[in-house]
Motif scaffolding. Structure first.
Motif, short mmCIF file in Angstrom:
data_model
loop_
_atom_site.label_atom_id
_atom_site.label_comp_id
_atom_site.label_asym_id
_atom_site.label_seq_id
_atom_site.Cartn_x
_atom_site.Cartn_y
_atom_site.Cartn_z
N PHE A 87 0.95 7.79 50.96
CA PHE A 87 0.95 8.38 49.80
C PHE A 87 -0.46 8.23 48.92
CE2 PHE A 87 5.66 6.63 50.81
CZ PHE A 87 5.77 7.98 50.17
N SER A 88 -0.95 8.81 47.65
CA SER A 88 -1.65 8.57 47.08
C SER A 88 -1.64 7.56 45.86
CB SER A 88 -2.94 9.92 46.45
OG SER A 88 -2.21 11.11 45.93
N VAL A 89 -2.16 6.43 45.46
CA VAL A 89 -1.41 6.02 44.81
C VAL A 89 -2.80 6.49 42.69
CG1 VAL A 89 -0.60 3.85 43.26
CG2 VAL A 89 -0.64 5.05 45.29
N TRP A 90 -2.24 6.88 42.06
CA TRP A 90 -2.38 6.91 40.16
C TRP A 90 -2.10 5.23 39.58
CZ3 TRP A 90 -5.45 11.57 39.28
CH2 TRP A 90 -5.17 12.35 40.64
N GLY A 91 -3.66 4.79 39.26
CA GLY A 91 -3.12 3.40 38.74
C GLY A 91 -3.35 3.66 36.97
N ILE A 92 -2.49 3.13 36.33
CA ILE A 92 -2.51 2.98 34.93
C ILE A 92 -2.48 1.52 34.48
CG2 ILE A 92 -1.98 3.28 32.35
CD1 ILE A 92 -3.20 5.53 33.64
N ASP A 93 -3.24 0.97 34.61
CA ASP A 93 -3.32 -1.07 33.80
C ASP A 93 -4.63 -0.88 32.35
OD1 ASP A 93 -1.72 -2.99 34.98
OD2 ASP A 93 -3.33 -3.71 33.37
N ALA A 94 -4.01 -1.85 31.25
CA ALA A 94 -4.64 -1.79 30.27
C ALA A 94 -5.80 -3.11 30.36
CB ALA A 94 -3.70 -2.51 28.85
N SER A 95 -5.24 -4.08 31.38
CA SER A 95 -6.26 -5.34 31.77
C SER A 95 -7.49 -4.27 32.55
CB SER A 95 -5.76 -6.23 32.80
OG SER A 95 -6.67 -6.98 32.92
N PRO A 96 -9.02 -4.81 31.81
CA PRO A 96 -10.21 -4.09 32.27
C PRO A 96 -10.30 -4.47 33.95
CG PRO A 96 -10.47 -4.70 30.09
CD PRO A 96 -9.01 -4.94 30.17
N SER A 97 -9.91 -6.75 33.74
CA SER A 97 -10.45 -6.99 34.94
C SER A 97 -9.30 -6.55 36.08
CB SER A 97 -9.74 -8.72 34.85
OG SER A 97 -10.97 -9.67 33.30
N LEU A 98 -7.94 -6.31 35.95
CA LEU A 98 -6.97 -6.00 37.28
C LEU A 98 -7.29 -4.52 37.57
CD1 LEU A 98 -3.65 -7.23 35.40
CD2 LEU A 98 -4.79 -8.26 37.22
N VAL A 99 -8.22 -4.16 36.35
CA VAL A 99 -8.50 -2.60 36.76
C VAL A 99 -9.72 -2.81 38.09
CG1 VAL A 99 -9.58 -0.15 35.60
CG2 VAL A 99 -7.03 -1.00 35.10
N HIS A 138 -10.58 4.38 46.32
CA HIS A 138 -10.22 5.70 46.34
C HIS A 138 -9.53 6.17 45.63
CE1 HIS A 138 -13.74 6.07 49.78
NE2 HIS A 138 -13.21 5.00 50.77
N MET A 139 -8.88 5.36 45.29
CA MET A 139 -7.43 6.27 44.29
C MET A 139 -7.82 5.65 42.75
SD MET A 139 -4.95 6.39 46.82
CE MET A 139 -6.06 6.59 47.99
N PRO A 140 -7.59 6.90 42.76
CA PRO A 140 -7.70 6.70 41.05
C PRO A 140 -7.10 5.98 40.28
CG PRO A 140 -7.21 8.90 41.77
CD PRO A 140 -6.35 7.76 42.45
N VAL A 141 -7.58 5.11 38.78
CA VAL A 141 -7.71 4.62 38.07
C VAL A 141 -8.09 4.69 36.25
CG1 VAL A 141 -8.53 3.07 38.91
CG2 VAL A 141 -6.92 1.93 37.91
N ALA A 142 -6.86 4.03 35.69
CA ALA A 142 -7.79 4.15 34.89
C ALA A 142 -6.90 3.09 33.24
CB ALA A 142 -6.52 5.75 33.79
N CYS A 143 -8.23 2.01 33.11
CA CYS A 143 -7.63 1.03 31.76
C CYS A 143 -7.21 1.68 30.34
CB CYS A 143 -9.26 0.11 31.58
SG CYS A 143 -9.19 -0.82 31.18
N GLU A 144 -6.21 1.43 30.28
CA GLU A 144 -5.34 2.32 29.16
C GLU A 144 -4.53 1.19 28.57
OE1 GLU A 144 -6.57 6.37 29.33
OE2 GLU A 144 -4.65 6.71 30.47
N PRO A 145 -3.55 1.45 27.46
CA PRO A 145 -2.54 0.96 27.49
C PRO A 145 -1.25 2.27 28.04
CG PRO A 145 -3.45 0.64 25.88
CD PRO A 145 -4.16 1.57 26.39
N ALA A 146 -0.47 1.79 28.60
CA ALA A 146 0.43 2.56 29.27
C ALA A 146 1.04 3.59 28.29
CB ALA A 146 1.28 1.73 30.58
#
Length: 193
Positions: free
Chosen positions: A62-74, A83-91
């Motif tokens: 699968f491809s996984v697109w991540g969202i998380d508000a913690s800059p360190s976790l992102v 190679h998977m997209p991720v955004a740092c923002e409140p879900a």
């Protein structure tokens, strides 16, 4: 003053990555393999570092697109899954990459939000799921409050009846509840076609 939109996770990001167990990973992998078409893009809401959930799903194709508000976790997610997209923002305020998804997961996040933000997040997910799309999220079946062991913040479960009623208003059907090897409760919702 900096506002922490990460529900307290930024302050404990290193500790969380150290103690995050693989409990629930087998259940989520089986759910994705049995419920979603191969190679589907899955939205991981509250993705953390990507380990172990997103990493396991990616290893299953699968491809996984991540969202998380913690800059360190992102940042850790980017290192673990470059190679998977991720955004740092409140879900609860995310545009979820401005696209729709066939599958979405949110493990260990919903109950960290207050009741209004939980409803907002569920509303947003419902809008971003394609017809027939599936959403798996974790929260206790009981109505309860407790103090999160890592962040010290209040966690809140609205309970199975409230989640089911709210999902129904969003054109999502509660298909089933599942339990992992640690006794954690998961709700599987399906968007009506």
């Amino acid at each position: 003053m900096t506002i922490d939109n990460s529900c307290g996770w930024e302050a404990v990001a290193d500790q969380f990555m150290t103690v995050r167990s693989k409990i629930g990973t087998a259940l989520i992998r089986a759910w994705a393999r049995d419920s979603l078409p191969p190679s589907t893009a899955i939205l991981d809401i509250g993705c953390g570092s990507g380990v172990p959930i997103a990493q396991a799903l990616v290893s299953d194709g699968f491809s996984v697109w991540g969202i998380d508000a913690s800059p360190s976790l992102v940042s850790a997610y980017r290192r673990n899954l470059p190679h998977m997209p991720v955004a740092c923002e409140p879900a609860q305020n995310s545009a979820f990459f401005g696209r729709t998804f066939v599958g979405a997961v949110s493990i260990g996040l919903i109950f960290l939000l207050d009741a209004e933000d939980q409803r907002t997040l569920l509303d947003n997910v419902a809008r971003k799921l394609e017809p027939g799309g599936r959403f798996l999220f974790s929260a206790p079946a009981e109505v309860c409050e407790w103090s999160d062991t890592l962040t010290g913040r209040t966690s809140l479960s609205l309970g199975a009846d409230t989640y089911e009623a709210h999902l129904a208003r969003l054109d999502l059907r509660l298909a089933r509840c599942l339990s992992d090897e640690g006794g954690n409760n998961y709700y599987e919702a399906v968007k009506r076609a």
